[in-house]
Write an enzyme that holds these catalytic residues in place. Sequence first.
Site, short mmCIF file in Angstrom:
data_model
loop_
_atom_site.label_atom_id
_atom_site.label_comp_id
_atom_site.label_asym_id
_atom_site.label_seq_id
_atom_site.Cartn_x
_atom_site.Cartn_y
_atom_site.Cartn_z
N HIS A 1 40.05 36.12 33.65
CA HIS A 1 39.31 35.92 32.44
C HIS A 1 40.73 36.36 31.61
O HIS A 1 41.68 37.02 31.86
CB HIS A 1 37.95 37.09 32.38
CG HIS A 1 38.26 38.54 32.43
ND1 HIS A 1 39.01 39.16 32.28
CD2 HIS A 1 38.69 39.08 33.93
CE1 HIS A 1 39.52 40.41 32.86
NE2 HIS A 1 39.10 40.35 34.43
N HIS B 1 30.49 44.32 40.85
CA HIS B 1 30.87 45.07 39.81
C HIS B 1 30.55 46.52 40.07
O HIS B 1 29.63 47.27 38.99
CB HIS B 1 30.17 44.99 38.28
CG HIS B 1 31.17 43.73 37.37
ND1 HIS B 1 31.09 43.30 36.81
CD2 HIS B 1 32.24 43.79 38.24
CE1 HIS B 1 31.63 42.13 36.35
NE2 HIS B 1 33.20 42.70 37.23
N GLU C 1 43.70 41.71 42.05
CA GLU C 1 44.27 41.06 40.86
C GLU C 1 44.90 41.88 40.28
O GLU C 1 44.87 42.55 40.33
CB GLU C 1 42.18 42.24 40.09
CG GLU C 1 42.37 41.47 38.50
CD GLU C 1 41.29 41.58 38.35
OE1 GLU C 1 40.44 43.37 38.49
OE2 GLU C 1 41.13 41.45 36.98
N HIS D 1 36.83 41.89 29.36
CA HIS D 1 37.38 40.15 29.20
C HIS D 1 36.91 39.80 28.15
O HIS D 1 35.93 39.32 26.80
CB HIS D 1 35.31 39.79 29.49
CG HIS D 1 35.22 40.60 30.93
ND1 HIS D 1 34.33 41.05 31.41
CD2 HIS D 1 35.91 40.78 32.54
CE1 HIS D 1 33.78 40.99 32.67
NE2 HIS D 1 35.48 41.37 32.88
N HIS E 1 33.11 34.07 42.11
CA HIS E 1 32.98 34.57 41.11
C HIS E 1 34.39 33.43 40.12
O HIS E 1 35.33 32.35 41.17
CB HIS E 1 33.69 35.78 40.64
CG HIS E 1 34.18 36.41 41.10
ND1 HIS E 1 36.07 36.20 41.16
CD2 HIS E 1 34.56 37.54 42.43
CE1 HIS E 1 36.48 37.09 41.60
NE2 HIS E 1 35.18 37.36 42.24
N GLU F 1 42.41 36.57 39.29
CA GLU F 1 41.14 38.00 40.59
C GLU F 1 40.41 37.28 42.22
O GLU F 1 39.44 37.36 41.50
CB GLU F 1 41.09 39.19 39.92
CG GLU F 1 39.52 38.35 38.86
CD GLU F 1 38.58 38.87 38.35
OE1 GLU F 1 38.31 39.91 38.62
OE2 GLU F 1 39.31 39.69 37.02
N ASP G 1 21.51 64.28 20.59
CA ASP G 1 21.94 64.03 19.48
C ASP G 1 23.23 64.06 20.05
O ASP G 1 24.19 64.33 19.49
CB ASP G 1 22.01 65.27 18.48
CG ASP G 1 22.07 66.43 19.23
OD1 ASP G 1 22.17 66.74 20.09
OD2 ASP G 1 22.37 67.75 18.60
N ARG H 1 39.20 41.96 47.60
CA ARG H 1 39.76 41.34 45.91
C ARG H 1 40.84 41.15 45.27
O ARG H 1 41.43 43.14 46.60
CB ARG H 1 39.05 41.52 45.07
CG ARG H 1 39.09 40.69 43.89
CD ARG H 1 37.71 40.87 41.79
NE ARG H 1 37.63 42.46 41.64
CZ ARG H 1 36.43 42.37 42.39
NH1 ARG H 1 35.03 41.57 43.34
NH2 ARG H 1 35.85 43.95 41.72
N ASP I 1 43.82 45.65 33.59
CA ASP I 1 42.14 46.04 34.68
C ASP I 1 43.01 45.00 36.01
O ASP I 1 43.78 43.78 36.11
CB ASP I 1 42.20 44.35 33.93
CG ASP I 1 40.33 44.05 35.17
OD1 ASP I 1 39.71 44.60 35.98
OD2 ASP I 1 39.70 42.76 34.65
N ASP J 1 38.64 48.56 42.05
CA ASP J 1 38.90 47.51 40.54
C ASP J 1 39.36 48.69 39.34
O ASP J 1 38.18 49.38 39.09
CB ASP J 1 38.25 46.63 40.68
CG ASP J 1 38.21 46.11 38.94
OD1 ASP J 1 39.02 46.14 38.14
OD2 ASP J 1 37.84 44.60 39.18
N TYR K 1 33.80 37.85 49.35
CA TYR K 1 33.58 39.25 50.63
C TYR K 1 32.30 38.91 51.29
O TYR K 1 31.40 38.43 51.39
CB TYR K 1 32.49 39.39 48.33
CG TYR K 1 33.44 39.42 47.39
CD1 TYR K 1 33.48 40.74 47.06
CD2 TYR K 1 33.15 37.80 47.43
CE1 TYR K 1 34.80 40.57 46.35
CE2 TYR K 1 34.41 38.58 45.81
CZ TYR K 1 35.20 40.03 45.11
OH TYR K 1 35.82 39.61 43.92
N1 GLY Z 1 37.44 44.33 36.29
C1 GLY Z 1 36.34 43.90 35.70
C2 GLY Z 1 36.76 42.00 36.19
O1 GLY Z 1 37.77 42.40 36.87
O2 GLY Z 1 36.67 41.39 35.77
MN MN Z 2 38.63 43.89 37.39
MN MN Z 3 39.07 40.89 35.95
#
Ligand code: GLY
Ligand code: MN
Ligand code: MN
Length: 436
Positions: free
Chosen positions: A352, A241, A406, A359, A348, A382, A37, A404, A269, A258, A386
Amino acid sequence: MIKMTEFAKRRKQLIQKIGSNGIVILVAAPIAIRNNDCAYFYRQQSDFYYLTGFEEPDAVAILLPHKKNEKFILFNRTRDREREIWDGFRAGQEGACKHFGADEAYPIEALATRLPEILEDHECIHYALGLNKSFDAVLMDSLNTLRGRVRRGSESPLAIVDPSHTIHEMRLIKSSAEIALMRKAAEISVDAHIRAMQFCKPGMNEYQLDAELSHEFQRQGARFTAYHSIVGSGANTCILHYHNNNQVIQNQDLVLIDAGCEYQYYASDITRTFPANGTFSADQRAVYDIVLAAQEAGIHTIKPGASWIAAQQAMVKIMTQGLIELGLLKGKLATLIEERAYFPFYMHHSGHWLGLDVHDVGRYKALDKWRTLEPGMVLTVEPGIYLSRDIPGIPKRWHNIGIRIEDDILVTETGHDVLTKRLPKKIKEIEGLMAQ
Ligand code: GLY
Ligand code: MN
Ligand code: MN
């Protein structure tokens, strides 16, 4: 803070776009159970919040044209002394009208009986079918009730149209109040990343760095993360992720964080990658500088009128050239780009939209063409490389270098503003910060 007048303005704009024969129905996010619950902390569905500012579950908002103004009807929970002792305050119907600008408010229990009469004589229902199956069923029942009343002269609606596209195009262009909140979210997240870099030591667990991020977010009033923080060291830097965040950080590892807070519903982000021991190795440095050069070139493309895809194209070119120089790709630059040879190392998109959702909503393409940027849009840039040990044939010296970088970028009238620019990203700056 977003003022109630801004929520009202959004409702008015939406109704004007929908037209005088339409009616909009929005449903609050359901409560999600974590165990038995005990629920996850409740977070309102972003479209619902965008148009109402109402944060409680068990609510349905209905917007309909009414002479020159829109009419806002809210079905919500009733005040309940017993439940409020256990779970906290409820606005009730009086609060819905007084504090949230509803013209009428009814108990949520009355929805199924009242809905047919509200829908009657509206040609088009704007409702996102499929997102909330229990409300879908309530709506279908109401439509059947109306069909049965046709001999009484009732008109049942002719169409159900998804309003998401219209709402999401509104959400894509941020107001000055939204931009102020996103700046604040970005600033808090910058401080959290600085704190994590300064606390990092080989031998710590990834979740201990995660805790430093959360500490700074909450200390500054951002109660939640915009998504699960990604704190990956060593091989985990190559998992896009990753969020287990439960490995011990080794001396020679890179650490990829990240993470971004959500401040008053608005996301940030940010990604930074740094050496666990405070000093980049020569190989880590070589890859890092390629990703950084790519990211700077990607950000440079951002201005009103530029294509969404320009950042990706600029970054792919620099990273492919860099991979050739590292000896990881062989061939002609143009051919390698054409054949997407970089894909095993960079798989990728450039980024975004960012807003109420990390996102965030809004189209990227229209009529098969990448859309152009406009002032008020916020997006991430970003790029990453890798070098997972699982990529066949990759020499051992490159194993587990995942990088990465970003940042969050606002498109302005004249170009762009990097909301997260205070956070160091040059190798010298990062090493300097970690040495302090
Ligand atoms: N943190 C998810 C992305 O960078 O899209
Ligand atoms: Mn991110
Ligand atoms: Mn992102």
